[in-house]
Design an enzyme around this catalytic site. Sequence first.
Site, PDB file in Angstrom:
ATOM      1  N   LYS A   9       0.819  -1.220   0.000  1.00 28.40           N
ATOM      2  CA  LYS A   9       0.000   0.000   0.000  1.00 28.40           C
ATOM      3  C   LYS A   9       0.857   1.277   0.000  1.00 28.40           C
ATOM      4  O   LYS A   9       2.063   1.232   0.283  1.00 28.40           O
ATOM      5  CB  LYS A   9      -0.926  -0.035   1.223  1.00 28.40           C
ATOM      6  CG  LYS A   9      -1.955  -1.171   1.190  1.00 28.40           C
ATOM      7  CD  LYS A   9      -2.908  -1.085   2.379  1.00 28.40           C
ATOM      8  CE  LYS A   9      -3.961  -2.182   2.336  1.00 28.40           C
ATOM      9  NZ  LYS A   9      -4.937  -2.065   3.448  1.00 28.40           N
ATOM     10  N   TYR A  49     -12.401  -2.076  -3.704  1.00 26.98           N
ATOM     11  CA  TYR A  49     -12.889  -2.197  -2.320  1.00 26.98           C
ATOM     12  C   TYR A  49     -14.418  -2.120  -2.217  1.00 26.98           C
ATOM     13  O   TYR A  49     -14.942  -1.803  -1.155  1.00 26.98           O
ATOM     14  CB  TYR A  49     -12.236  -1.138  -1.442  1.00 26.98           C
ATOM     15  CG  TYR A  49     -10.843  -1.521  -0.960  1.00 26.98           C
ATOM     16  CD1 TYR A  49     -10.660  -2.610  -0.088  1.00 26.98           C
ATOM     17  CD2 TYR A  49      -9.719  -0.810  -1.344  1.00 26.98           C
ATOM     18  CE1 TYR A  49      -9.405  -2.967   0.362  1.00 26.98           C
ATOM     19  CE2 TYR A  49      -8.446  -1.167  -0.893  1.00 26.98           C
ATOM     20  CZ  TYR A  49      -8.307  -2.240  -0.033  1.00 26.98           C
ATOM     21  OH  TYR A  49      -7.058  -2.594   0.419  1.00 26.98           O
ATOM     22  N   PHE A  57     -15.295   3.727   6.881  1.00 27.26           N
ATOM     23  CA  PHE A  57     -13.954   4.130   6.451  1.00 27.26           C
ATOM     24  C   PHE A  57     -13.746   4.005   4.939  1.00 27.26           C
ATOM     25  O   PHE A  57     -12.640   4.207   4.450  1.00 27.26           O
ATOM     26  CB  PHE A  57     -12.887   3.317   7.199  1.00 27.26           C
ATOM     27  CG  PHE A  57     -13.055   1.823   7.068  1.00 27.26           C
ATOM     28  CD1 PHE A  57     -12.607   1.144   5.936  1.00 27.26           C
ATOM     29  CD2 PHE A  57     -13.658   1.085   8.079  1.00 27.26           C
ATOM     30  CE1 PHE A  57     -12.765  -0.225   5.797  1.00 27.26           C
ATOM     31  CE2 PHE A  57     -13.827  -0.293   7.946  1.00 27.26           C
ATOM     32  CZ  PHE A  57     -13.376  -0.947   6.807  1.00 27.26           C
ATOM     33  N   ARG A  85      -1.664 -14.030   4.973  1.00 26.84           N
ATOM     34  CA  ARG A  85      -2.354 -13.278   6.024  1.00 26.84           C
ATOM     35  C   ARG A  85      -1.615 -13.400   7.358  1.00 26.84           C
ATOM     36  O   ARG A  85      -1.594 -12.462   8.163  1.00 26.84           O
ATOM     37  CB  ARG A  85      -3.817 -13.711   6.126  1.00 26.84           C
ATOM     38  CG  ARG A  85      -4.605 -13.290   4.879  1.00 26.84           C
ATOM     39  CD  ARG A  85      -6.074 -13.617   4.963  1.00 26.84           C
ATOM     40  NE  ARG A  85      -6.791 -12.782   5.917  1.00 26.84           N
ATOM     41  CZ  ARG A  85      -7.252 -11.559   5.657  1.00 26.84           C
ATOM     42  NH1 ARG A  85      -7.061 -11.010   4.467  1.00 26.84           N
ATOM     43  NH2 ARG A  85      -7.907 -10.892   6.579  1.00 26.84           N
ATOM     44  N   THR A  91      -5.106  -6.776  11.069  1.00 25.20           N
ATOM     45  CA  THR A  91      -5.438  -5.525  10.358  1.00 25.20           C
ATOM     46  C   THR A  91      -4.944  -4.302  11.121  1.00 25.20           C
ATOM     47  O   THR A  91      -4.353  -3.390  10.540  1.00 25.20           O
ATOM     48  CB  THR A  91      -6.976  -5.431  10.185  1.00 25.20           C
ATOM     49  OG1 THR A  91      -7.456  -6.644   9.601  1.00 25.20           O
ATOM     50  CG2 THR A  91      -7.352  -4.254   9.302  1.00 25.20           C
ATOM     51  N   ARG A 102       2.716  -5.960   9.436  1.00 26.39           N
ATOM     52  CA  ARG A 102       1.971  -4.840  10.021  1.00 26.39           C
ATOM     53  C   ARG A 102       2.537  -4.418  11.369  1.00 26.39           C
ATOM     54  O   ARG A 102       2.560  -3.223  11.686  1.00 26.39           O
ATOM     55  CB  ARG A 102       0.485  -5.184  10.086  1.00 26.39           C
ATOM     56  CG  ARG A 102      -0.167  -5.089   8.698  1.00 26.39           C
ATOM     57  CD  ARG A 102      -1.500  -5.746   8.651  1.00 26.39           C
ATOM     58  NE  ARG A 102      -2.243  -5.436   7.425  1.00 26.39           N
ATOM     59  CZ  ARG A 102      -3.339  -6.089   7.057  1.00 26.39           C
ATOM     60  NH1 ARG A 102      -3.812  -7.068   7.797  1.00 26.39           N
ATOM     61  NH2 ARG A 102      -3.958  -5.754   5.941  1.00 26.39           N
ATOM     62  N   ASN A 112      -1.980   0.464   6.752  1.00 24.60           N
ATOM     63  CA  ASN A 112      -1.432  -0.769   7.322  1.00 24.60           C
ATOM     64  C   ASN A 112      -0.586  -1.587   6.338  1.00 24.60           C
ATOM     65  O   ASN A 112      -0.476  -2.805   6.449  1.00 24.60           O
ATOM     66  CB  ASN A 112      -2.541  -1.602   7.968  1.00 24.60           C
ATOM     67  CG  ASN A 112      -3.595  -2.044   6.971  1.00 24.60           C
ATOM     68  OD1 ASN A 112      -3.527  -1.701   5.801  1.00 24.60           O
ATOM     69  ND2 ASN A 112      -4.549  -2.814   7.441  1.00 24.60           N
ATOM     70  N   HIS A 115      -2.187  -5.412   1.689  1.00 28.08           N
ATOM     71  CA  HIS A 115      -3.482  -6.082   1.532  1.00 28.08           C
ATOM     72  C   HIS A 115      -3.216  -7.518   1.117  1.00 28.08           C
ATOM     73  O   HIS A 115      -2.284  -7.779   0.357  1.00 28.08           O
ATOM     74  CB  HIS A 115      -4.316  -5.411   0.438  1.00 28.08           C
ATOM     75  CG  HIS A 115      -5.449  -6.274  -0.052  1.00 28.08           C
ATOM     76  ND1 HIS A 115      -6.649  -6.344   0.611  1.00 28.08           N
ATOM     77  CD2 HIS A 115      -5.536  -7.144  -1.092  1.00 28.08           C
ATOM     78  CE1 HIS A 115      -7.433  -7.217  -0.020  1.00 28.08           C
ATOM     79  NE2 HIS A 115      -6.773  -7.723  -1.057  1.00 28.08           N
ATOM     80  N   GLU A 126      -9.536 -11.001  -7.368  1.00 24.70           N
ATOM     81  CA  GLU A 126      -8.591  -9.896  -7.201  1.00 24.70           C
ATOM     82  C   GLU A 126      -7.376 -10.041  -8.125  1.00 24.70           C
ATOM     83  O   GLU A 126      -6.855  -9.052  -8.626  1.00 24.70           O
ATOM     84  CB  GLU A 126      -8.162  -9.802  -5.734  1.00 24.70           C
ATOM     85  CG  GLU A 126      -9.307  -9.341  -4.838  1.00 24.70           C
ATOM     86  CD  GLU A 126      -8.954  -9.302  -3.358  1.00 24.70           C
ATOM     87  OE1 GLU A 126      -9.845  -8.981  -2.555  1.00 24.70           O
ATOM     88  OE2 GLU A 126      -7.791  -9.595  -2.993  1.00 24.70           O
TER      89      GLU A 126
HETATM   90  P1  ATP Z   1      -6.987  -6.191   3.648  1.00 29.91           P
HETATM   91  O1  ATP Z   1      -8.352  -6.477   3.066  1.00 29.91           O
HETATM   92  O2  ATP Z   1      -6.444  -4.826   3.243  1.00 29.91           O
HETATM   93  O3  ATP Z   1      -6.008  -7.291   3.437  1.00 29.91           O
HETATM   94  P2  ATP Z   1      -8.010  -6.968   6.196  1.00 29.91           P
HETATM   95  O4  ATP Z   1      -8.690  -8.077   5.472  1.00 29.91           O
HETATM   96  O5  ATP Z   1      -7.105  -7.289   7.333  1.00 29.91           O
HETATM   97  O6  ATP Z   1      -7.146  -6.085   5.209  1.00 29.91           O
HETATM   98  P3  ATP Z   1     -10.540  -5.564   6.099  1.00 29.91           P
HETATM   99  O7  ATP Z   1     -11.495  -5.686   7.211  1.00 29.91           O
HETATM  100  O8  ATP Z   1     -10.785  -6.315   4.827  1.00 29.91           O
HETATM  101  O9  ATP Z   1      -9.075  -5.904   6.682  1.00 29.91           O
HETATM  102  O10 ATP Z   1     -10.387  -4.015   5.776  1.00 29.91           O
HETATM  103  C1  ATP Z   1      -9.818  -3.604   4.561  1.00 29.91           C
HETATM  104  C2  ATP Z   1      -8.912  -2.435   4.804  1.00 29.91           C
HETATM  105  O11 ATP Z   1      -9.684  -1.323   5.229  1.00 29.91           O
HETATM  106  C3  ATP Z   1      -7.867  -2.633   5.915  1.00 29.91           C
HETATM  107  O12 ATP Z   1      -6.696  -3.269   5.496  1.00 29.91           O
HETATM  108  C4  ATP Z   1      -7.599  -1.203   6.327  1.00 29.91           C
HETATM  109  O13 ATP Z   1      -6.649  -0.583   5.452  1.00 29.91           O
HETATM  110  C5  ATP Z   1      -8.945  -0.534   6.145  1.00 29.91           C
HETATM  111  N1  ATP Z   1      -9.659  -0.497   7.435  1.00 29.91           N
HETATM  112  C6  ATP Z   1     -10.222  -1.538   8.084  1.00 29.91           C
HETATM  113  N2  ATP Z   1     -10.780  -1.152   9.245  1.00 29.91           N
HETATM  114  C7  ATP Z   1     -10.559   0.199   9.334  1.00 29.91           C
HETATM  115  C8  ATP Z   1     -10.868   1.205  10.295  1.00 29.91           C
HETATM  116  N3  ATP Z   1     -11.546   0.916  11.403  1.00 29.91           N
HETATM  117  N4  ATP Z   1     -10.467   2.467  10.033  1.00 29.91           N
HETATM  118  C9  ATP Z   1      -9.796   2.784   8.903  1.00 29.91           C
HETATM  119  N5  ATP Z   1      -9.462   1.877   7.958  1.00 29.91           N
HETATM  120  C10 ATP Z   1      -9.834   0.609   8.168  1.00 29.91           C
HETATM  121 MG    MG Z   2      -9.854  -7.801   3.667  1.00 36.14          MG
END
Ligand code: ATP
Ligand code: MG
Length: 137
Positions: A9, A49, A57, A85, A91, A102, A112, A115, A126
């Site tokens: 990212k 997304y 968010f 993962r 996350t 992370r 973070n 992805h 994806e």
């Molecule tokens: P990713 O999909 O990026 O691999 P993830 O599966 O761990 O991460 P998701 O719940 O899918 O997390 O959320 C997607 C992305 O949205 C996160 O990686 C983060 O960048 C952002 N995100 C998630 N929760 C929050 C939050 N509470 N505030 C701001 N951004 C958030």
């Molecule tokens: Mg995710």
Amino acid sequence: TERTLSIIKPDATNRNLTGKINAKFEDAGLRIVAQKRIKLSMEQAGKFYEVHKERPFYGELCEFMASAPVVVQVLEGDNAIAKNREVMGATNPANAEPGTIRKEFALSVGENSVHGSDAPETAAQEIAFFFSGLELV
Ligand code: ATP
Ligand code: MG
């Protein structure tokens, strides 16, 4: 063997962390089988997304992902989705295990650093979002 889609990212590309992050993937036995640096438009970030579009968010996330270039990549290995993962960590970096990407590099739950796809169906979708068949050997 399995493939997954990974994104390095903007917070990480801005800080020149691509090599350090790739070393973590390779050390974990994940092979980088495709990789490119691209800049997402707001529209492309929004489409990628889309599953999160009702989340509070979403706007912030799309703006962040379009704010600077990202490195999109396909990682391959045994249980690549779960392994990736695990290497990424939780996350929210505050909850991530020591040694994870992370924990070491993320700035916040939003910024973070990486992805990773979360299931075989989303991994296939994806990968196809960013790569053509010609780019995948
Ligand atoms: P990713 O999909 O990026 O691999 P993830 O599966 O761990 O991460 P998701 O719940 O899918 O997390 O959320 C997607 C992305 O949205 C996160 O990686 C983060 O960048 C952002 N995100 C998630 N929760 C929050 C939050 N509470 N505030 C701001 N951004 C958030
Ligand atoms: Mg995710």
